[in-house]
Structures are given as C-alpha cells and as structure tokens.
Write a protein that holds these residues in place. Structure first.
Motif, PDB file in Angstrom:
ATOM      1  N   VAL A   1      26.500  35.393  43.528  1.00  0.00           N
ATOM      2  CA  VAL A   1      26.759  36.431  44.572  1.00  0.00           C
ATOM      3  C   VAL A   1      27.202  37.340  43.217  1.00  0.00           C
ATOM      4  O   VAL A   1      27.187  38.734  43.813  1.00  0.00           O
ATOM      5  CB  VAL A   1      27.562  36.911  45.556  1.00  0.00           C
TER       6      VAL A   1
ATOM      7  N   VAL B   1      24.366  39.217  41.406  1.00  0.00           N
ATOM      8  CA  VAL B   1      23.727  40.513  41.741  1.00  0.00           C
ATOM      9  C   VAL B   1      24.685  41.266  42.682  1.00  0.00           C
ATOM     10  O   VAL B   1      23.983  42.536  42.012  1.00  0.00           O
ATOM     11  CB  VAL B   1      23.672  39.863  43.376  1.00  0.00           C
ATOM     12  N   LEU B   2      25.855  41.655  42.008  1.00  0.00           N
ATOM     13  CA  LEU B   2      27.050  42.176  42.227  1.00  0.00           C
ATOM     14  C   LEU B   2      27.349  43.130  40.876  1.00  0.00           C
ATOM     15  O   LEU B   2      26.903  44.379  40.789  1.00  0.00           O
ATOM     16  CB  LEU B   2      28.256  42.285  43.195  1.00  0.00           C
TER      17      LEU B   2
ATOM     18  N   ALA C   1      24.680  42.681  38.686  1.00  0.00           N
ATOM     19  CA  ALA C   1      23.336  44.126  38.915  1.00  0.00           C
ATOM     20  C   ALA C   1      23.642  45.188  39.016  1.00  0.00           C
ATOM     21  O   ALA C   1      23.488  46.688  39.130  1.00  0.00           O
ATOM     22  CB  ALA C   1      22.301  43.064  39.113  1.00  0.00           C
ATOM     23  N   SER C   2      24.222  45.277  41.258  1.00  0.00           N
ATOM     24  CA  SER C   2      24.178  46.485  41.519  1.00  0.00           C
ATOM     25  C   SER C   2      25.242  47.532  41.086  1.00  0.00           C
ATOM     26  O   SER C   2      25.499  48.641  41.037  1.00  0.00           O
ATOM     27  CB  SER C   2      25.054  46.015  42.740  1.00  0.00           C
TER      28      SER C   2
ATOM     29  N   TYR D   1      23.794  49.172  38.202  1.00  0.00           N
ATOM     30  CA  TYR D   1      22.823  49.903  38.829  1.00  0.00           C
ATOM     31  C   TYR D   1      22.785  51.704  39.011  1.00  0.00           C
ATOM     32  O   TYR D   1      22.471  52.490  39.040  1.00  0.00           O
ATOM     33  CB  TYR D   1      21.865  49.483  39.684  1.00  0.00           C
ATOM     34  N   PHE D   2      24.052  51.467  39.781  1.00  0.00           N
ATOM     35  CA  PHE D   2      24.659  52.014  40.501  1.00  0.00           C
ATOM     36  C   PHE D   2      25.719  53.055  39.463  1.00  0.00           C
ATOM     37  O   PHE D   2      25.334  54.564  39.370  1.00  0.00           O
ATOM     38  CB  PHE D   2      25.688  52.117  41.814  1.00  0.00           C
TER      39      PHE D   2
ATOM     40  N   SER E   1      31.530  52.280  38.766  1.00  0.00           N
ATOM     41  CA  SER E   1      32.507  51.883  39.058  1.00  0.00           C
ATOM     42  C   SER E   1      32.468  50.498  39.484  1.00  0.00           C
ATOM     43  O   SER E   1      31.448  50.230  39.555  1.00  0.00           O
ATOM     44  CB  SER E   1      32.665  52.809  40.739  1.00  0.00           C
TER      45      SER E   1
ATOM     46  N   HIS F   1      33.887  48.899  42.332  1.00  0.00           N
ATOM     47  CA  HIS F   1      34.453  48.638  43.590  1.00  0.00           C
ATOM     48  C   HIS F   1      34.102  47.373  44.099  1.00  0.00           C
ATOM     49  O   HIS F   1      34.390  46.443  44.829  1.00  0.00           O
ATOM     50  CB  HIS F   1      34.485  49.703  44.667  1.00  0.00           C
ATOM     51  N   GLU F   2      31.981  47.079  43.423  1.00  0.00           N
ATOM     52  CA  GLU F   2      31.701  46.182  43.706  1.00  0.00           C
ATOM     53  C   GLU F   2      32.159  44.357  43.129  1.00  0.00           C
ATOM     54  O   GLU F   2      31.913  43.304  43.536  1.00  0.00           O
ATOM     55  CB  GLU F   2      30.771  45.749  43.210  1.00  0.00           C
TER      56      GLU F   2
ATOM     57  N   LEU G   1      34.950  43.729  44.059  1.00  0.00           N
ATOM     58  CA  LEU G   1      36.077  43.582  45.047  1.00  0.00           C
ATOM     59  C   LEU G   1      35.543  42.487  45.506  1.00  0.00           C
ATOM     60  O   LEU G   1      36.768  41.252  45.989  1.00  0.00           O
ATOM     61  CB  LEU G   1      37.192  44.371  45.894  1.00  0.00           C
ATOM     62  N   ILE G   2      34.104  42.577  46.003  1.00  0.00           N
ATOM     63  CA  ILE G   2      33.761  41.060  47.065  1.00  0.00           C
ATOM     64  C   ILE G   2      33.680  39.902  45.917  1.00  0.00           C
ATOM     65  O   ILE G   2      34.361  39.007  46.423  1.00  0.00           O
ATOM     66  CB  ILE G   2      32.533  41.730  47.296  1.00  0.00           C
TER      67      ILE G   2
ATOM     68  N   PHE H   1      37.238  38.457  46.024  1.00  0.00           N
ATOM     69  CA  PHE H   1      37.872  38.009  47.522  1.00  0.00           C
ATOM     70  C   PHE H   1      36.684  36.452  47.016  1.00  0.00           C
ATOM     71  O   PHE H   1      37.512  35.367  47.816  1.00  0.00           O
ATOM     72  CB  PHE H   1      36.539  39.260  48.334  1.00  0.00           C
TER      73      PHE H   1
END
Lengths: 131, 89
Positions: free
Chosen positions: A48, A51-52, A54-55, A58-59, A67, A69-70, A72-73, A76
């Motif tokens: 995970v 993947v985060l 990469a996200s 990408y964004f 940013s 804020h990904e 944060l997951i 967590f």
C-alpha cells in the motif's frame, strides 16, 4: 507527462503490486497461525505504501503541485499495523495456548493475556482492604 | 506505460483478495480469519487508490482513508471480542 515520471510511477506501482500479492500469498502458503501473522502485516503495508507513493507522484505531476496527504494513509497504516498484529496474536494465544506452555515472565505478574493488569489487581486489593 | 502498470497492480491485489477469501473459508481458527479480513481491508485500500489513479480523480482518497479507519476499528473490536468476550468493558 514526462517519460521519467511515468517510469518512476510505473516502478512504484509494480513494486506495490508485487508486495501486495506476496503478502496475500504468504497468508495461504505459511503453515502455522503464528507464522501466517508475519506475511500480511509487513508486506501489505509496504505494498500500500508503494501504491500511495505512486499516486502522490502521479497527481503531483498532472496537477503541478505535490501534495503529501496520501502519506496520511501510509502513516495511519504504519501506526495501526503493530497494534492489530498484537491483538490478533493475543486472541490466538487466548484461544489456542495454555499458560503452562509459556515461559515465566520473571516479573511479579503473569502474562497479560491470562491475568488482569497489575494496576487493576492492586486497586482491587486496596478496595478490598478498605472494605 | 502507466496503464499497464496499473492493470498489473490491480491484478495483483485482486488475486490477493482471492487468496484472503480462501484463507477465510479454510482458516482453522478465528485468529486466521481476523488476519484475513484485516488483509482484505488493506487490499481494498490499495484497489481504491489504484482506481483513483485510473479515473484521474482524487475523490477516492477520502474513501480509502475511511476504509482504513473502519478496518482498524473492526479488527480491534473483533479480536477484543474473542480475547475478553466483550468489546468495551
């Protein structure tokens, strides 16, 4: 989108996918319940995490601003993975192991799975003495 | 290139969900089933984030965050129920 950014995002996606399938395959492959605890709680959080990241890249590339804020997951999951692993191990011990199988704790109180917390018993004894 | 990497990662996490389902059906004791459900939640988080990249929208980030929190609380509640016979004492 630049080619080197696409390569970085693709590499992180492939790493995340491989770690995810390794974590879930370990759940099937390993023999013992306590061994099976090892595979998902480590590898799937790494999957995970890949993947985060990469996200995030990408964004950040298609919107122009990076940013975080990904993350944060990921934070967590990193915080909660040891807690869930501890709870699952304790529930396995409570159902499948006897207190005589375990080594001595070398402390004045026993294993927390089978005994009450030491603070609680002292408070109960104090309350009993006051009565 | 990103499309193929996305399809590969989605396939990996989908096959992982099938492995978890097999362990839930087969698992000899409740700890295995809780562990499989927890891993299922984590795989679903990854699939949601991947679907967000696929659709090029960041809406699914909030959904992934909520699934992560609810998954943690449900795992703790389930193992606490097995451990003490009660969730909140």
């Amino acid at each position: 989108m630049a080619l080197w950014l696409e390569i970085i995002v693709s590499v992180f996606l492939v790493i995340g996918g491989v770690f995810g399938i390794v974590g879930s395959f370990g759940l099937v492959k390993l023999r013992d319940s306590m061994q099976r605890l090892h595979a998902p709680t480590k590898a799937t959080t790494l999957g995970v995490g890949g993947v985060l990241i990469a996200s995030m890249i990408y964004f950040g590339a298609i919107k122009g601003t990076l940013s975080f804020h990904e993350l944060l997951i990921t934070l967590f999951l990193f915080l909660t993975a040891p807690i869930t692993a501890n709870f699952i191990a304790k529930s396995f011990m409570a159902r499948n192991m006897k207190p005589t199988d375990l080594p001595d704790t070398t402390r004045p109180y026993g294993w927390s799975v089978y005994d009450d917390p030491p603070g609680d018993t002292e408070m109960q004894e104090d309350a009993r003495l006051e009565d | 290139m990103i499309e193929y990497a996305l399809l590969f990662a989605m396939g990996c996490f989908g096959i992982g969900l099938l492995f978890n389902l097999w362990r839930i059906a087969r698992g000899p004791n409740p700890a295995d089933r809780i562990l499989s459900l927890d891993t299922m939640v984590i795989n679903v988080i990854a699939l949601l984030v991947l679907y967000g990249i696929f659709r090029e929208t960041q809406i699914y980030y909030e959904a992934a965050m909520l699934v992560a929190m609810v998954g943690f609380v449900s795992t703790v509640a389930y193992s606490r129920f097995i451990l003490r016979g009660d969730i909140i004492e």
